[in-house]
Motif scaffolding. Structure first.
Motif, PDB file in Angstrom:
ATOM      1  N   SER A  27       0.811  -1.232   0.000  1.00 59.40           N
ATOM      2  CA  SER A  27       0.000   0.000   0.000  1.00 59.40           C
ATOM      3  C   SER A  27       0.837   1.271   0.000  1.00 59.40           C
ATOM      4  N   VAL A  28       1.919   1.263  -0.760  1.00 57.66           N
ATOM      5  CA  VAL A  28       2.761   2.446  -0.910  1.00 57.66           C
ATOM      6  C   VAL A  28       1.974   3.509  -1.674  1.00 57.66           C
ATOM      7  N   LYS A  29       2.012   4.734  -1.160  1.00 65.10           N
ATOM      8  CA  LYS A  29       1.281   5.848  -1.780  1.00 65.10           C
ATOM      9  C   LYS A  29       2.186   6.801  -2.550  1.00 65.10           C
ATOM     10  N   ALA A  30       3.522   6.715  -2.324  1.00 62.04           N
ATOM     11  CA  ALA A  30       4.465   7.588  -3.022  1.00 62.04           C
ATOM     12  C   ALA A  30       5.768   6.831  -3.252  1.00 62.04           C
ATOM     13  N   ILE A  31       6.337   7.012  -4.430  1.00 65.52           N
ATOM     14  CA  ILE A  31       7.652   6.468  -4.746  1.00 65.52           C
ATOM     15  C   ILE A  31       8.633   7.630  -4.788  1.00 65.52           C
ATOM     16  N   LEU A  32       9.784   7.432  -4.147  1.00 66.78           N
ATOM     17  CA  LEU A  32      10.877   8.400  -4.157  1.00 66.78           C
ATOM     18  C   LEU A  32      12.065   7.727  -4.836  1.00 66.78           C
ATOM     19  N   HIS A  33      12.425   8.205  -6.031  1.00 66.80           N
ATOM     20  CA  HIS A  33      13.491   7.588  -6.833  1.00 66.80           C
ATOM     21  C   HIS A  33      14.727   8.469  -6.799  1.00 66.80           C
ATOM     22  N   GLY A  34      15.822   7.912  -6.312  1.00 64.73           N
ATOM     23  CA  GLY A  34      17.072   8.645  -6.151  1.00 64.73           C
ATOM     24  C   GLY A  34      17.956   8.714  -7.377  1.00 64.73           C
ATOM     25  N   GLY A  35      17.399   8.551  -8.559  1.00 65.95           N
ATOM     26  CA  GLY A  35      18.158   8.784  -9.791  1.00 65.95           C
ATOM     27  C   GLY A  35      18.796   7.555 -10.405  1.00 65.95           C
ATOM     28  N   ASP A  36      19.302   7.766 -11.617  1.00 65.73           N
ATOM     29  CA  ASP A  36      19.842   6.737 -12.497  1.00 65.73           C
ATOM     30  C   ASP A  36      18.760   5.765 -12.960  1.00 65.73           C
ATOM     31  N   PHE A  37      17.750   6.350 -13.597  1.00 71.83           N
ATOM     32  CA  PHE A  37      16.748   5.574 -14.332  1.00 71.83           C
ATOM     33  C   PHE A  37      17.467   4.969 -15.530  1.00 71.83           C
ATOM     34  N   VAL A  38      18.244   5.777 -16.205  1.00 73.27           N
ATOM     35  CA  VAL A  38      19.081   5.594 -17.383  1.00 73.27           C
ATOM     36  C   VAL A  38      18.296   5.851 -18.654  1.00 73.27           C
ATOM     37  N   SER A  39      17.344   5.031 -19.026  1.00 70.26           N
ATOM     38  CA  SER A  39      16.627   5.227 -20.288  1.00 70.26           C
ATOM     39  C   SER A  39      15.170   5.607 -20.059  1.00 70.26           C
ATOM     40  N   PRO A  40      14.619   6.390 -20.985  1.00 69.32           N
ATOM     41  CA  PRO A  40      13.224   6.810 -20.863  1.00 69.32           C
ATOM     42  C   PRO A  40      12.226   5.655 -20.863  1.00 69.32           C
ATOM     43  N   PHE A  41      12.583   4.506 -21.446  1.00 64.52           N
ATOM     44  CA  PHE A  41      11.608   3.415 -21.515  1.00 64.52           C
ATOM     45  C   PHE A  41      11.275   2.824 -20.150  1.00 64.52           C
ATOM     46  N   THR A  42      12.009   3.204 -19.097  1.00 64.04           N
ATOM     47  CA  THR A  42      11.650   2.756 -17.747  1.00 64.04           C
ATOM     48  C   THR A  42      10.259   3.262 -17.353  1.00 64.04           C
ATOM     49  N   TRP A  43       9.821   4.347 -17.998  1.00 67.49           N
ATOM     50  CA  TRP A  43       8.489   4.900 -17.718  1.00 67.49           C
ATOM     51  C   TRP A  43       7.394   3.897 -18.066  1.00 67.49           C
ATOM     52  N   ARG A  44       7.659   2.981 -19.006  1.00 72.83           N
ATOM     53  CA  ARG A  44       6.664   1.967 -19.375  1.00 72.83           C
ATOM     54  C   ARG A  44       6.195   1.162 -18.172  1.00 72.83           C
ATOM     55  N   VAL A  45       7.067   0.976 -17.192  1.00 73.11           N
ATOM     56  CA  VAL A  45       6.699   0.245 -15.986  1.00 73.11           C
ATOM     57  C   VAL A  45       6.223   1.210 -14.905  1.00 73.11           C
ATOM     58  N   PHE A  46       6.990   2.253 -14.646  1.00 74.08           N
ATOM     59  CA  PHE A  46       6.645   3.185 -13.564  1.00 74.08           C
ATOM     60  C   PHE A  46       5.291   3.863 -13.776  1.00 74.08           C
ATOM     61  N   LYS A  47       4.858   4.016 -15.016  1.00 68.46           N
ATOM     62  CA  LYS A  47       3.571   4.689 -15.275  1.00 68.46           C
ATOM     63  C   LYS A  47       2.394   3.899 -14.705  1.00 68.46           C
ATOM     64  N   ASN A  48       2.609   2.631 -14.392  1.00 68.80           N
ATOM     65  CA  ASN A  48       1.539   1.792 -13.845  1.00 68.80           C
ATOM     66  C   ASN A  48       1.330   1.972 -12.344  1.00 68.80           C
ATOM     67  N   PHE A  49       2.138   2.829 -11.721  1.00 70.12           N
ATOM     68  CA  PHE A  49       1.976   3.097 -10.296  1.00 70.12           C
ATOM     69  C   PHE A  49       0.895   4.152 -10.117  1.00 70.12           C
ATOM     70  N   ASP A  50      -0.067   3.875  -9.228  1.00 69.40           N
ATOM     71  CA  ASP A  50      -1.208   4.773  -9.046  1.00 69.40           C
ATOM     72  C   ASP A  50      -0.936   5.965  -8.137  1.00 69.40           C
ATOM     73  N   GLY A  51       0.099   5.910  -7.319  1.00 68.85           N
ATOM     74  CA  GLY A  51       0.352   6.981  -6.364  1.00 68.85           C
ATOM     75  C   GLY A  51       1.219   8.091  -6.919  1.00 68.85           C
ATOM     76  N   GLU A  52       1.760   8.877  -6.008  1.00 70.81           N
ATOM     77  CA  GLU A  52       2.663   9.976  -6.369  1.00 70.81           C
ATOM     78  C   GLU A  52       4.041   9.411  -6.703  1.00 70.81           C
ATOM     79  N   PHE A  53       4.741  10.102  -7.589  1.00 72.01           N
ATOM     80  CA  PHE A  53       6.073   9.662  -8.000  1.00 72.01           C
ATOM     81  C   PHE A  53       6.989  10.882  -8.021  1.00 72.01           C
ATOM     82  N   TYR A  54       8.103  10.780  -7.290  1.00 67.01           N
ATOM     83  CA  TYR A  54       9.086  11.859  -7.222  1.00 67.01           C
ATOM     84  C   TYR A  54      10.448  11.277  -7.576  1.00 67.01           C
ATOM     85  N   GLY A  55      11.140  11.885  -8.517  1.00 65.89           N
ATOM     86  CA  GLY A  55      12.458  11.416  -8.886  1.00 65.89           C
ATOM     87  C   GLY A  55      13.403  12.559  -9.182  1.00 65.89           C
TER      88      GLY A  55
END
Length: 159
Positions: A27-55
């Motif tokens: 039941s996480v409501k927010a993701i905090l990402h400390g960097g180094d995603f590397v490629s934009p295609f990582t959004w294909r997975v992260f976009k499925n998170f329903d809560g807040e996203f901070y990176g």
């Protein structure tokens, strides 16, 4: 409220999926990402998170223009200052100024990445968290942190 702390995903799509599954199950409501995603295609997975996203951007994030296009305002330059549930958070990639940020008394939590090594400790009343590497590429141990924002209790989770 629970937050998911993740860093250094380095395009490991399988581990990003594992992390999101753990975050959703807890039941996480927010993701905090400390960097180094590397490629934009990582959004294909992260976009499925329903809560807040901070990176924040990391030193290995290549195509920052497309990353920004995909993630929008969810990803920003560091040091990023956020407030969630009354908790003041400094989110960054490289570990410069951690001690100064903690000793300032302005933050409840300082989150960073870059080193790929888990670091969870306190400086005065500030909780410092490096969740380690979610990718598992460098040290072979992929981890994330579940953080209860009510009592500031972190839980290290292996992917």
């Amino acid at each position: 409220m629970k937050a998911g702390v993740i860093s250094d995903t380095h395009d490991n799509m399988e581990n990003i999926r594992k992390a999101l599954k753990i975050f959703n199950e807890n039941s996480v409501k927010a993701i905090l990402h400390g960097g180094d995603f590397v490629s934009p295609f990582t959004w294909r997975v992260f976009k499925n998170f329903d809560g807040e996203f901070y990176g924040v951007f990391g030193n290995n994030d290549g195509d920052r223009v497309l990353l920004k296009k995909m993630y929008g305002d969810r990803i920003q330059p560091q040091i990023r200052m956020i407030e969630i549930e009354g908790r003041k958070i400094a989110l960054m990639h490289e570990p410069q100024m951690i001690d100064a940020l903690a000793q300032s008394g302005n933050f409840d939590i300082v989150i960073y990445g870059h080193t790929h090594e888990v670091d969870i400790h306190k400086i005065n009343n500030t909780l410092i968290i490096n969740p380690g590497e979610a990718c598992g590429w460098l040290y072979g141990k992929a981890t994330v942190v579940l953080l209860n924002l009510d009592d500031l209790k972190p839980e290290l989770i292996a992917l």
